[in-house]
Design a protein around this motif. Structure first.
Motif, mmCIF file in Angstrom:
data_model
loop_
_atom_site.group_PDB
_atom_site.id
_atom_site.type_symbol
_atom_site.label_atom_id
_atom_site.label_comp_id
_atom_site.label_asym_id
_atom_site.label_seq_id
_atom_site.Cartn_x
_atom_site.Cartn_y
_atom_site.Cartn_z
ATOM 1 N N ALA A 88 0.839 -1.202 0.000
ATOM 2 C CA ALA A 88 0.000 0.000 0.000
ATOM 3 C C ALA A 88 0.874 1.252 0.000
ATOM 4 C CB ALA A 88 -0.924 -0.005 1.214
ATOM 5 N N THR A 89 1.916 1.230 0.803
ATOM 6 C CA THR A 89 2.847 2.366 0.825
ATOM 7 C C THR A 89 3.518 2.545 -0.524
ATOM 8 O OG1 THR A 89 3.261 1.886 3.167
ATOM 9 C CG2 THR A 89 4.808 3.358 2.057
ATOM 10 N N LEU A 90 3.912 1.429 -1.130
ATOM 11 C CA LEU A 90 4.508 1.475 -2.463
ATOM 12 C C LEU A 90 3.530 2.044 -3.482
ATOM 13 C CD1 LEU A 90 7.043 0.691 -4.103
ATOM 14 C CD2 LEU A 90 6.009 -1.558 -4.444
ATOM 15 N N GLY A 91 2.242 1.704 -3.327
ATOM 16 C CA GLY A 91 1.222 2.234 -4.232
ATOM 17 C C GLY A 91 1.066 3.740 -4.116
ATOM 18 N N PHE A 92 1.080 4.251 -2.886
ATOM 19 C CA PHE A 92 1.022 5.703 -2.698
ATOM 20 C C PHE A 92 2.212 6.381 -3.370
ATOM 21 C CE2 PHE A 92 -1.609 4.724 1.196
ATOM 22 C CZ PHE A 92 -2.760 5.350 0.747
ATOM 23 N N LEU A 93 3.395 5.789 -3.195
ATOM 24 C CA LEU A 93 4.597 6.344 -3.808
ATOM 25 C C LEU A 93 4.490 6.337 -5.327
ATOM 26 C CD1 LEU A 93 7.570 7.291 -3.796
ATOM 27 C CD2 LEU A 93 8.228 4.869 -3.631
ATOM 28 N N GLU A 94 4.011 5.218 -5.892
ATOM 29 C CA GLU A 94 3.895 5.108 -7.342
ATOM 30 C C GLU A 94 2.932 6.145 -7.906
ATOM 31 O OE1 GLU A 94 1.661 1.869 -9.872
ATOM 32 O OE2 GLU A 94 3.641 1.109 -9.333
ATOM 33 N N LYS A 95 1.765 6.277 -7.277
ATOM 34 C CA LYS A 95 0.767 7.233 -7.759
ATOM 35 C C LYS A 95 1.279 8.661 -7.635
ATOM 36 C CE LYS A 95 -3.261 8.596 -9.247
ATOM 37 N NZ LYS A 95 -3.657 8.384 -10.663
ATOM 38 N N LEU A 96 1.929 8.977 -6.512
ATOM 39 C CA LEU A 96 2.446 10.327 -6.340
ATOM 40 C C LEU A 96 3.540 10.630 -7.359
ATOM 41 C CD1 LEU A 96 2.461 12.960 -4.760
ATOM 42 C CD2 LEU A 96 4.057 11.909 -3.137
ATOM 43 N N THR A 97 4.358 9.637 -7.675
ATOM 44 C CA THR A 97 5.405 9.825 -8.684
ATOM 45 C C THR A 97 4.793 10.141 -10.041
ATOM 46 O OG1 THR A 97 6.889 8.312 -7.505
ATOM 47 C CG2 THR A 97 7.382 8.761 -9.818
ATOM 48 N N PHE A 98 3.724 9.406 -10.405
ATOM 49 C CA PHE A 98 3.036 9.678 -11.672
ATOM 50 C C PHE A 98 2.454 11.091 -11.679
ATOM 51 C CE2 PHE A 98 2.008 4.896 -12.241
ATOM 52 C CZ PHE A 98 3.267 4.699 -12.795
ATOM 53 N N LEU A 99 1.827 11.482 -10.577
ATOM 54 C CA LEU A 99 1.210 12.812 -10.500
ATOM 55 C C LEU A 99 2.266 13.907 -10.610
ATOM 56 C CD1 LEU A 99 -1.417 12.218 -7.660
ATOM 57 C CD2 LEU A 99 -1.877 12.521 -10.103
ATOM 58 N N GLU A 100 3.384 13.717 -9.941
ATOM 59 C CA GLU A 100 4.437 14.740 -9.975
ATOM 60 C C GLU A 100 5.076 14.825 -11.358
ATOM 61 O OE1 GLU A 100 5.808 14.700 -5.254
ATOM 62 O OE2 GLU A 100 6.970 13.580 -6.745
ATOM 63 N N SER A 101 5.172 13.680 -12.037
ATOM 64 C CA SER A 101 5.724 13.713 -13.395
ATOM 65 C C SER A 101 4.764 14.375 -14.373
ATOM 66 C CB SER A 101 6.043 12.294 -13.863
ATOM 67 O OG SER A 101 4.861 11.526 -13.999
ATOM 68 N N SER A 102 3.473 14.484 -13.952
ATOM 69 C CA SER A 102 2.467 15.153 -14.787
ATOM 70 C C SER A 102 2.254 16.610 -14.389
ATOM 71 C CB SER A 102 1.126 14.401 -14.691
ATOM 72 O OG SER A 102 1.266 13.076 -15.145
ATOM 73 N N GLY A 103 3.085 17.094 -13.480
ATOM 74 C CA GLY A 103 3.026 18.511 -13.139
ATOM 75 C C GLY A 103 2.591 18.853 -11.727
ATOM 76 N N LEU A 104 2.250 17.847 -10.918
ATOM 77 C CA LEU A 104 1.850 18.140 -9.541
ATOM 78 C C LEU A 104 3.025 18.736 -8.774
ATOM 79 C CD1 LEU A 104 -0.505 17.753 -7.421
ATOM 80 C CD2 LEU A 104 0.752 15.710 -6.689
ATOM 81 N N GLU A 105 2.753 19.776 -8.011
ATOM 82 C CA GLU A 105 3.808 20.449 -7.256
ATOM 83 C C GLU A 105 4.385 19.497 -6.205
ATOM 84 O OE1 GLU A 105 4.437 24.449 -4.466
ATOM 85 O OE2 GLU A 105 2.509 24.042 -5.451
ATOM 86 N N LYS A 106 5.697 19.332 -6.237
ATOM 87 C CA LYS A 106 6.346 18.371 -5.357
ATOM 88 C C LYS A 106 6.238 18.733 -3.880
ATOM 89 C CE LYS A 106 9.709 16.402 -8.602
ATOM 90 N NZ LYS A 106 9.073 16.907 -9.817
ATOM 91 N N TYR A 107 6.162 20.008 -3.591
ATOM 92 C CA TYR A 107 6.056 20.440 -2.194
ATOM 93 C C TYR A 107 4.677 21.019 -1.896
ATOM 94 C CZ TYR A 107 11.109 19.815 -2.184
ATOM 95 O OH TYR A 107 12.366 19.277 -2.284
ATOM 96 N N GLY A 108 3.698 20.657 -2.707
ATOM 97 C CA GLY A 108 2.349 21.154 -2.520
ATOM 98 C C GLY A 108 1.583 20.372 -1.468
ATOM 99 N N SER A 109 0.381 20.827 -1.187
ATOM 100 C CA SER A 109 -0.431 20.219 -0.130
ATOM 101 C C SER A 109 -0.839 18.788 -0.472
ATOM 102 C CB SER A 109 -1.670 21.078 0.130
ATOM 103 O OG SER A 109 -2.415 21.274 -1.063
ATOM 104 N N GLU A 110 -1.126 18.514 -1.751
ATOM 105 C CA GLU A 110 -1.527 17.152 -2.096
ATOM 106 C C GLU A 110 -0.366 16.181 -1.946
ATOM 107 O OE1 GLU A 110 -3.575 14.474 -5.663
ATOM 108 O OE2 GLU A 110 -3.322 16.644 -5.941
ATOM 109 N N ALA A 111 0.809 16.580 -2.371
ATOM 110 C CA ALA A 111 1.981 15.716 -2.227
ATOM 111 C C ALA A 111 2.259 15.440 -0.749
ATOM 112 C CB ALA A 111 3.192 16.365 -2.886
ATOM 113 N N PHE A 112 2.130 16.483 0.062
ATOM 114 C CA PHE A 112 2.338 16.306 1.506
ATOM 115 C C PHE A 112 1.307 15.337 2.069
ATOM 116 C CE2 PHE A 112 1.220 17.409 5.858
ATOM 117 C CZ PHE A 112 2.437 17.352 6.492
ATOM 118 N N LEU A 113 0.045 15.482 1.659
ATOM 119 C CA LEU A 113 -1.018 14.621 2.163
ATOM 120 C C LEU A 113 -0.774 13.160 1.793
ATOM 121 C CD1 LEU A 113 -3.836 14.257 3.474
ATOM 122 C CD2 LEU A 113 -4.808 14.613 1.193
#
Length: 231
Positions: free
Chosen positions: A172-197
Protein backbone atom coordinates in the motif's frame (compact mmCIF):
# COMPACT_ATOMS: atom_id res chain seq x y z
CA UNK A 1 4.91 -16.00 25.59
CA UNK A 2 4.43 -12.54 24.09
CA UNK A 3 7.42 -10.88 22.47
CA UNK A 4 6.55 -7.60 24.24
CA UNK A 5 5.80 -7.57 27.97
CA UNK A 6 3.57 -4.50 27.70
CA UNK A 7 -0.22 -5.02 27.66
CA UNK A 8 -1.88 -5.04 24.25
CA UNK A 9 -4.81 -2.75 25.16
CA UNK A 10 -3.00 0.59 24.62
CA UNK A 11 -1.72 -0.64 21.26
CA UNK A 12 -5.20 -1.65 20.14
CA UNK A 13 -6.60 1.78 21.08
CA UNK A 14 -3.94 3.37 18.89
CA UNK A 15 -4.86 1.00 16.05
CA UNK A 16 -8.51 2.08 16.18
CA UNK A 17 -7.61 5.78 16.23
CA UNK A 18 -5.03 5.53 13.46
CA UNK A 19 -7.42 3.44 11.37
CA UNK A 20 -10.10 6.12 11.44
CA UNK A 21 -7.50 8.80 10.68
CA UNK A 22 -6.15 6.75 7.77
CA UNK A 23 -9.59 6.35 6.18
CA UNK A 24 -10.27 10.08 6.57
CA UNK A 25 -6.95 10.94 4.91
CA UNK A 26 -7.64 8.66 1.95
CA UNK A 27 -11.14 10.10 1.56
CA UNK A 28 -9.84 13.68 1.66
CA UNK A 29 -7.25 12.86 -0.98
CA UNK A 30 -9.70 10.96 -3.21
CA UNK A 31 -12.61 13.41 -2.95
CA UNK A 32 -11.08 16.84 -2.35
CA UNK A 33 -7.91 16.53 -4.43
CA UNK A 34 -8.79 13.81 -6.97
CA UNK A 35 -12.45 14.65 -7.64
CA UNK A 36 -14.32 11.76 -6.01
CA UNK A 37 -15.44 8.28 -7.04
CA UNK A 38 -17.29 6.67 -9.94
CA UNK A 39 -17.88 3.15 -11.23
CA UNK A 40 -18.51 4.44 -14.76
CA UNK A 41 -17.23 7.82 -15.95
CA UNK A 42 -15.68 9.59 -18.91
CA UNK A 43 -13.02 10.77 -16.46
CA UNK A 44 -11.33 7.43 -15.83
CA UNK A 45 -9.42 8.81 -12.86
CA UNK A 46 -12.66 8.73 -10.87
CA UNK A 47 -12.78 4.97 -11.41
CA UNK A 48 -9.20 4.59 -10.28
CA UNK A 49 -9.86 6.62 -7.12
CA UNK A 50 -11.89 3.71 -5.78
CA UNK A 51 -8.81 1.47 -5.95
CA UNK A 52 -6.71 3.02 -3.14
CA UNK A 53 -9.77 3.64 -0.97
CA UNK A 54 -11.05 0.05 -1.21
CA UNK A 55 -7.59 -1.45 -0.75
CA UNK A 56 -6.95 0.64 2.37
CA UNK A 57 -10.46 0.04 3.74
CA UNK A 58 -10.24 -3.68 3.04
CA UNK A 59 -6.77 -5.17 3.34
CA UNK A 60 -5.28 -2.54 5.65
CA UNK A 61 -8.07 -1.30 7.95
CA UNK A 62 -10.48 -4.26 8.12
CA UNK A 63 -7.59 -6.69 7.82
CA UNK A 64 -5.87 -5.05 10.77
CA UNK A 65 -9.06 -4.97 12.83
CA UNK A 66 -9.62 -8.66 12.06
CA UNK A 67 -6.11 -9.51 13.25
CA UNK A 68 -6.53 -7.75 16.60
CA UNK A 69 -10.18 -8.77 17.11
CA UNK A 70 -9.14 -11.53 19.52
CA UNK A 71 -7.48 -8.87 21.68
CA UNK A 72 -10.17 -6.21 21.60
CA UNK A 73 -13.65 -7.77 21.67
CA UNK A 74 -15.19 -8.66 25.08
CA UNK A 75 -17.01 -11.64 23.59
CA UNK A 76 -16.93 -15.42 23.76
CA UNK A 77 -14.11 -16.99 21.79
CA UNK A 78 -16.45 -18.64 19.31
CA UNK A 79 -18.06 -15.25 18.59
CA UNK A 80 -14.65 -13.61 18.21
CA UNK A 81 -13.68 -16.38 15.79
CA UNK A 82 -16.73 -15.58 13.67
CA UNK A 83 -15.98 -11.83 13.75
CA UNK A 84 -12.37 -12.57 12.77
CA UNK A 85 -13.56 -14.70 9.85
CA UNK A 86 -16.15 -12.20 8.61
CA UNK A 87 -13.85 -9.18 8.82
CA UNK A 88 -11.19 -11.00 6.82
CA UNK A 89 -13.82 -12.06 4.27
CA UNK A 90 -14.92 -8.43 3.85
CA UNK A 91 -11.29 -7.35 3.56
CA UNK A 92 -10.66 -9.96 0.88
CA UNK A 93 -13.80 -9.03 -1.06
CA UNK A 94 -12.97 -5.32 -1.02
CA UNK A 95 -9.40 -6.11 -2.06
CA UNK A 96 -10.61 -8.13 -5.04
CA UNK A 97 -12.98 -5.33 -6.09
CA UNK A 98 -10.21 -2.78 -5.65
CA UNK A 99 -7.87 -4.75 -7.91
CA UNK A 100 -10.65 -5.21 -10.47
CA UNK A 101 -11.15 -1.43 -10.57
CA UNK A 102 -7.44 -0.86 -11.19
CA UNK A 103 -7.66 -3.21 -14.20
CA UNK A 104 -10.89 -1.53 -15.32
CA UNK A 105 -9.28 1.89 -15.18
CA UNK A 106 -6.22 0.71 -17.10
CA UNK A 107 -8.22 -1.12 -19.74
CA UNK A 108 -10.56 1.81 -20.38
CA UNK A 109 -7.67 4.28 -20.40
CA UNK A 110 -5.40 2.26 -22.68
CA UNK A 111 -2.81 1.72 -19.95
CA UNK A 112 -0.85 -1.53 -19.68
CA UNK A 113 -1.54 -3.88 -16.78
CA UNK A 114 0.87 -5.58 -14.40
CA UNK A 115 3.95 -3.62 -15.42
CA UNK A 116 5.01 -2.39 -11.96
CA UNK A 117 6.38 -3.97 -8.80
CA UNK A 118 3.32 -2.64 -6.94
CA UNK A 119 0.98 -4.56 -9.22
CA UNK A 120 3.01 -7.77 -8.99
CA UNK A 121 3.10 -7.69 -5.21
CA UNK A 122 -0.59 -6.75 -5.14
CA UNK A 123 -1.61 -9.84 -7.11
CA UNK A 124 0.59 -11.98 -4.88
CA UNK A 125 -0.89 -10.50 -1.71
CA UNK A 126 -4.50 -10.99 -2.75
CA UNK A 127 -3.78 -14.61 -3.74
CA UNK A 128 -2.01 -15.33 -0.43
CA UNK A 129 -4.80 -13.57 1.48
CA UNK A 130 -7.35 -15.79 -0.25
CA UNK A 131 -5.38 -18.96 0.47
CA UNK A 132 -5.02 -17.96 4.12
CA UNK A 133 -8.76 -17.31 4.46
CA UNK A 134 -9.82 -20.54 2.75
CA UNK A 135 -7.42 -22.61 4.87
CA UNK A 136 -8.59 -20.91 8.05
CA UNK A 137 -12.24 -21.47 7.14
CA UNK A 138 -11.75 -25.17 6.39
CA UNK A 139 -9.50 -25.99 9.34
CA UNK A 140 -10.90 -23.76 12.10
CA UNK A 141 -14.52 -23.07 11.11
CA UNK A 142 -16.09 -25.65 8.79
CA UNK A 143 -15.81 -28.60 8.46
CA UNK A 144 -12.90 -28.19 10.93
CA UNK A 145 -9.75 -30.23 11.12
CA UNK A 146 -8.90 -32.62 13.90
CA UNK A 147 -7.85 -31.11 17.27
CA UNK A 148 -4.27 -32.04 16.48
CA UNK A 149 -4.35 -30.39 13.07
CA UNK A 150 -5.90 -27.22 14.51
CA UNK A 151 -3.33 -27.09 17.28
CA UNK A 152 -0.43 -27.59 14.88
CA UNK A 153 -1.86 -25.06 12.40
CA UNK A 154 -2.44 -22.20 14.84
CA UNK A 155 1.13 -20.82 15.03
CA UNK A 156 1.61 -21.13 11.27
CA UNK A 157 -1.79 -19.54 10.63
CA UNK A 158 -0.82 -16.58 12.82
CA UNK A 159 2.67 -16.18 11.37
CA UNK A 160 1.55 -16.55 7.75
CA UNK A 161 -1.29 -14.09 8.35
CA UNK A 162 1.09 -11.50 9.80
CA UNK A 163 3.51 -11.95 6.89
CA UNK A 164 0.71 -11.41 4.36
CA UNK A 165 -0.49 -8.37 6.30
CA UNK A 166 3.01 -6.85 6.42
CA UNK A 167 3.27 -7.36 2.65
CA UNK A 168 -0.11 -5.66 2.19
CA UNK A 169 0.94 -2.65 4.28
CA UNK A 170 4.26 -2.36 2.48
CA UNK A 171 2.60 -2.63 -0.91
CA UNK A 172 0.00 0.00 0.00
CA UNK A 173 2.85 2.37 0.83
CA UNK A 174 4.51 1.47 -2.46
CA UNK A 175 1.22 2.23 -4.23
CA UNK A 176 1.02 5.70 -2.70
CA UNK A 177 4.60 6.34 -3.81
CA UNK A 178 3.89 5.11 -7.34
CA UNK A 179 0.77 7.23 -7.76
CA UNK A 180 2.45 10.33 -6.34
CA UNK A 181 5.41 9.82 -8.68
CA UNK A 182 3.04 9.68 -11.67
CA UNK A 183 1.21 12.81 -10.50
CA UNK A 184 4.44 14.74 -9.97
CA UNK A 185 5.72 13.71 -13.39
CA UNK A 186 2.47 15.15 -14.79
CA UNK A 187 3.03 18.51 -13.14
CA UNK A 188 1.85 18.14 -9.54
CA UNK A 189 3.81 20.45 -7.26
CA UNK A 190 6.35 18.37 -5.36
CA UNK A 191 6.06 20.44 -2.19
CA UNK A 192 2.35 21.15 -2.52
CA UNK A 193 -0.43 20.22 -0.13
CA UNK A 194 -1.53 17.15 -2.10
CA UNK A 195 1.98 15.72 -2.23
CA UNK A 196 2.34 16.31 1.51
CA UNK A 197 -1.02 14.62 2.16
CA UNK A 198 -0.14 11.53 0.11
CA UNK A 199 3.24 11.13 1.80
CA UNK A 200 1.69 11.63 5.23
CA UNK A 201 -1.04 9.09 4.44
CA UNK A 202 1.62 6.55 3.48
CA UNK A 203 3.40 7.17 6.81
CA UNK A 204 0.15 6.71 8.74
CA UNK A 205 -0.39 3.44 6.86
CA UNK A 206 3.01 2.19 8.01
CA UNK A 207 2.46 3.27 11.61
CA UNK A 208 -1.02 1.70 11.62
CA UNK A 209 0.44 -1.59 10.42
CA UNK A 210 3.20 -1.43 13.02
CA UNK A 211 0.71 -1.00 15.86
CA UNK A 212 -1.34 -3.93 14.56
CA UNK A 213 1.79 -6.05 14.88
CA UNK A 214 2.57 -4.60 18.32
CA UNK A 215 -0.97 -5.50 19.42
CA UNK A 216 -0.48 -9.11 18.39
CA UNK A 217 2.96 -9.66 19.95
CA UNK A 218 2.18 -7.87 23.23
CA UNK A 219 0.61 -9.27 26.38
CA UNK A 220 -3.07 -10.11 25.91
CA UNK A 221 -5.58 -9.21 28.64
CA UNK A 222 -5.74 -11.95 31.25
CA UNK A 223 -9.28 -13.00 30.36
CA UNK A 224 -8.29 -13.34 26.70
CA UNK A 225 -5.01 -15.18 27.17
CA UNK A 226 -4.47 -18.06 24.71
CA UNK A 227 -7.38 -16.83 22.57
CA UNK A 228 -6.00 -18.46 19.46
CA UNK A 229 -5.93 -21.86 21.13
CA UNK A 230 -9.71 -22.12 20.80
CA UNK A 231 -9.95 -21.23 17.09
Amino acid sequence: MPAIGAPSTPFTFVVHALGVALLVLVLVWSIYFRGGFAWEATNKNLIFNLHPFLMVLGLIFLGGEAIISYRTLPLRKDVKKLVHLVLHALALALGIIGIYLAFKNHNESGVANLYSLHSWIGIGVICLYGIQWIYGFLVFFYPKGSPGLRSDSIPWHVIFGLVVYILAVGNATLGFLEKLTFLESSGLEKYGSEAFLVNFTALVTLVFGAFVIFSVISQAPVEEDHSYSEI
